[in-house]
Design a protein around this motif. Structure first.
Motif, PDB file in Angstrom:
ATOM      1  N   VAL A 179      -7.989   4.944  -4.538  1.00 57.90           N
ATOM      2  CA  VAL A 179      -7.560   5.204  -3.166  1.00 57.90           C
ATOM      3  C   VAL A 179      -8.533   6.186  -2.539  1.00 57.90           C
ATOM      4  O   VAL A 179      -8.748   7.278  -3.066  1.00 57.90           O
ATOM      5  CB  VAL A 179      -6.119   5.769  -3.126  1.00 57.90           C
ATOM      6  N   GLU A 180      -9.138   5.770  -1.429  1.00 55.95           N
ATOM      7  CA  GLU A 180     -10.119   6.595  -0.717  1.00 55.95           C
ATOM      8  C   GLU A 180     -11.145   7.177  -1.696  1.00 55.95           C
ATOM      9  O   GLU A 180     -11.398   8.389  -1.699  1.00 55.95           O
ATOM     10  CB  GLU A 180      -9.424   7.700   0.068  1.00 55.95           C
ATOM     11  N   VAL A 222       0.839  -1.201   0.000  1.00 60.81           N
ATOM     12  CA  VAL A 222       0.000   0.000   0.000  1.00 60.81           C
ATOM     13  C   VAL A 222       0.875   1.252   0.000  1.00 60.81           C
ATOM     14  O   VAL A 222       0.611   2.210  -0.726  1.00 60.81           O
ATOM     15  CB  VAL A 222      -0.982  -0.012   1.195  1.00 60.81           C
ATOM     16  N   GLU A 223       1.930   1.252   0.798  1.00 62.50           N
ATOM     17  CA  GLU A 223       2.850   2.397   0.828  1.00 62.50           C
ATOM     18  C   GLU A 223       3.500   2.605  -0.535  1.00 62.50           C
ATOM     19  O   GLU A 223       3.655   3.739  -0.986  1.00 62.50           O
ATOM     20  CB  GLU A 223       3.912   2.192   1.897  1.00 62.50           C
ATOM     21  N   THR A 268      -7.328   1.204  -0.173  1.00 61.51           N
ATOM     22  CA  THR A 268      -6.693   1.126  -1.478  1.00 61.51           C
ATOM     23  C   THR A 268      -7.313  -0.086  -2.148  1.00 61.51           C
ATOM     24  O   THR A 268      -7.210  -1.193  -1.631  1.00 61.51           O
ATOM     25  CB  THR A 268      -5.162   0.967  -1.347  1.00 61.51           C
ATOM     26  N   ILE A 325       2.304   1.782  -3.533  1.00 65.06           N
ATOM     27  CA  ILE A 325       1.300   2.305  -4.464  1.00 65.06           C
ATOM     28  C   ILE A 325       1.018   3.783  -4.192  1.00 65.06           C
ATOM     29  O   ILE A 325       0.791   4.558  -5.107  1.00 65.06           O
ATOM     30  CB  ILE A 325      -0.019   1.505  -4.338  1.00 65.06           C
ATOM     31  N   ASN A 326       1.039   4.153  -2.904  1.00 69.33           N
ATOM     32  CA  ASN A 326       0.638   5.496  -2.487  1.00 69.33           C
ATOM     33  C   ASN A 326       1.811   6.397  -2.099  1.00 69.33           C
ATOM     34  O   ASN A 326       1.675   7.256  -1.229  1.00 69.33           O
ATOM     35  CB  ASN A 326      -0.367   5.386  -1.337  1.00 69.33           C
ATOM     36  N   LYS A 327       2.947   6.186  -2.735  1.00 72.85           N
ATOM     37  CA  LYS A 327       4.112   7.050  -2.561  1.00 72.85           C
ATOM     38  C   LYS A 327       4.496   7.249  -1.092  1.00 72.85           C
ATOM     39  O   LYS A 327       4.723   8.369  -0.636  1.00 72.85           O
ATOM     40  CB  LYS A 327       3.880   8.395  -3.240  1.00 72.85           C
ATOM     41  N   ASN A 343       2.624   6.548   1.603  1.00 71.42           N
ATOM     42  CA  ASN A 343       1.500   6.734   2.531  1.00 71.42           C
ATOM     43  C   ASN A 343       0.705   5.446   2.686  1.00 71.42           C
ATOM     44  O   ASN A 343       0.557   4.682   1.738  1.00 71.42           O
ATOM     45  CB  ASN A 343       0.563   7.829   2.011  1.00 71.42           C
ATOM     46  N   ARG A 344       0.160   5.256   3.873  1.00 69.52           N
ATOM     47  CA  ARG A 344      -0.726   4.114   4.138  1.00 69.52           C
ATOM     48  C   ARG A 344      -2.174   4.562   3.957  1.00 69.52           C
ATOM     49  O   ARG A 344      -2.979   4.481   4.875  1.00 69.52           O
ATOM     50  CB  ARG A 344      -0.503   3.565   5.544  1.00 69.52           C
ATOM     51  N   SER A 345      -2.500   5.007   2.784  1.00 66.39           N
ATOM     52  CA  SER A 345      -3.844   5.496   2.478  1.00 66.39           C
ATOM     53  C   SER A 345      -4.779   4.319   2.244  1.00 66.39           C
ATOM     54  O   SER A 345      -4.506   3.462   1.402  1.00 66.39           O
ATOM     55  CB  SER A 345      -3.813   6.378   1.240  1.00 66.39           C
TER      56      SER A 345
END
Length: 83
Positions: free
Chosen positions: A67-68, A45-46, A57, A48-50, A52-54
């Motif tokens: 994402v969100e 997840v980090e 996902t 994929i999201n540069k 971040n634990r957004s």
């Protein structure tokens, strides 16, 4: 290519609960991955999201990632899959 939708999230995330509800209302099956207890999933997840634990996902079989997502965006994507 994966054949199932995969949703990464946490049990305490209200956006994850919302996304689960949308999937349930539409009868969409998916694989749930709780990143709070899975270091490998959290790292994915980090990545994929540069960093971040957004969450949530959501990874679709066609490779698209949301994402969100707002409800309208999630429902539009599910409609493309005929769900």
């Amino acid at each position: 290519m994966a054949t199932e939708i995969k949703m990464y999230g946490t049990s305490w995330c209200p956006d994850c609960t919302f996304a689960k509800r949308v999937f349930q209302q539409r009868g969409v099956s998916y694989e749930w991955v709780d990143i709070s207890g899975d270091g490998e999933a959290a790292a994915y997840v980090e990545k994929i999201n540069k960093g971040n634990r957004s969450v949530p996902t959501i990874v679709f079989p066609d490779g698209d990632v949301l994402v969100e997502p707002p409800k309208a965006v999630l429902e539009q994507k599910l409609a493309l899959f005929g769900r």
